[in-house]
Enzyme design. Sequence first.
Site, short mmCIF file in Angstrom:
data_model
loop_
_atom_site.label_atom_id
_atom_site.label_comp_id
_atom_site.label_asym_id
_atom_site.label_seq_id
_atom_site.Cartn_x
_atom_site.Cartn_y
_atom_site.Cartn_z
N GLY A 38 0.80 -1.14 -0.22
CA GLY A 38 0.02 0.03 0.03
C GLY A 38 0.79 0.93 0.00
N THR A 39 1.90 1.16 0.49
CA THR A 39 2.57 2.78 0.89
C THR A 39 3.15 2.34 -0.42
OG1 THR A 39 3.28 2.68 3.37
CG2 THR A 39 5.05 3.47 1.59
N ASN A 44 -8.29 3.91 8.24
CA ASN A 44 -8.27 2.56 8.96
C ASN A 44 -8.47 2.77 10.39
OD1 ASN A 44 -5.94 4.82 8.26
ND2 ASN A 44 -4.31 3.76 10.08
N GLN A 56 -7.89 -0.71 3.55
CA GLN A 56 -8.49 -0.96 4.10
C GLN A 56 -9.84 -2.01 3.91
OE1 GLN A 56 -7.84 -1.50 7.55
NE2 GLN A 56 -5.54 -0.94 7.46
N SER A 63 -3.18 -3.41 -1.01
CA SER A 63 -2.31 -4.18 0.04
C SER A 63 -3.22 -5.21 0.64
CB SER A 63 -1.58 -3.58 1.04
OG SER A 63 -0.54 -4.27 1.76
N HIS A 107 -1.48 -7.85 2.22
CA HIS A 107 -1.78 -8.36 3.79
C HIS A 107 -2.87 -8.40 4.52
CE1 HIS A 107 -0.31 -4.73 6.92
NE2 HIS A 107 0.22 -4.22 5.59
N THR A 155 12.43 -7.24 -10.64
CA THR A 155 12.43 -8.66 -10.88
C THR A 155 10.61 -8.78 -10.17
OG1 THR A 155 14.55 -8.71 -11.35
CG2 THR A 155 12.21 -11.09 -11.16
N CYS A 160 1.76 1.72 11.41
CA CYS A 160 2.43 1.78 10.80
C CYS A 160 2.82 3.47 11.76
CB CYS A 160 2.00 2.32 10.00
SG CYS A 160 1.93 1.27 8.64
#
Length: 404
Positions: free
Chosen positions: A85-86, A165, A193, A213, A215, A251, A338
């Site tokens: 996400g970042t 979030n 989120q 994102s 995770h 890659t 974060c």
Amino acid sequence: MAIHNCEGENVSTENKAVYMDNSATTPVRKEVVEAMLPYMTENFGNPSSIYEIGKTSKHAINLARKKAADALGAEENEIYFTSGGTESDNWAIKGIAFANRDKGKHIITSSIEHHAVLHTCAWLEGQGFEVTYLPVDKYGMVSPDELRNAIRDDTILISIMFANNEIGTIQPIKEIGEIAKENQIYFHTDAVQAIGHVPIDVKKLNIDLLSLSGHEFEGPKGCGALYIRKGVKIDPLLHGGAQERKRRAGTENVPGIVGLGKATELATAEIEESNRTLLKLRDRLIEGLLKIPKTHLNGHPTQRLANNVNVTFEYIEGESLLLLLNAKGIYASTGSACNSSSLEPSHVLTACGVPHEIIHGSLRLSLGRMNTSEDVDRVLEVVPEIVQKLRNMSPLTPKEYRTL
């Protein structure tokens, strides 16, 4: 779920450990792990290679791209894989800013965005761009009227998160998208989120760029995506290769991308069923926690994520609350993972007007697929006891709220 401490020992609690910090990260689903494993072993080829195992990896990436596109109502060639996400937020905002600076240097965002957006905007201010930070109401909601009033002739980007979030408030994304389209301004939303909790159709919502994102919805860490509508003028963030159609060098993380695709497919297919379960658990949690005197719900009472609970307890410190919850095997947070090491008050709660003297007493409980009714029972058994213990210790607690 078996959870261990940093020494690898089982956490000793009266009951099983309860994980309620799913807005920080989620466990990877078994089906996702199984989909990823072959690409860590026998199917390890570089997708840029022309031989067979390279082609196998390339095919796997294309399949994952289709799954992500289908989940968002997008086209396959509008999905670009990133490290999370970042990176997606940085790319969306910096990429639009520099590619369109001949048209203007004004960006609009909100005061409660994730720091990946806020810090990127602050950096751009140092590069000569201007940023308007929209205020929010007490629920953390952006006003479409205030957005309209903030638009200038040189506005090139609006970046408003889909759902917050910390407090779970869901923004009026459709209306924001319409305003952006009317004014021919690019619209980016951080939907990290929202995936798996809110149905998303980027075309119907007039979204030009969307960050996600893996995770956050039972996919792997270190893998995300950026949706970029076809025709959007954007510069690359990373240089050094022709990957991702020459827009994102490096890659490809094939196992991560495969896992992201599978997690996206599962999460979006199960939204309705998942939300039904989560809403029941969430509402029980809120109802039970609000029975504790001098407790306040943060975020919108109805326009919020089905898995989010955020409350503030007066006369206590959230850090102390988390430590005592941890000792009982309950894992939660005070806000954004974060920024969890910072002692600064939550910028989100500050923007919502939560008084400074109680802002440090916040608790965020974010539910996930693995949580049960028994988990809620456990939290509602333990939290009131800990809150009372901390209030008894605090010199700020009035007599009527002590039990000494």
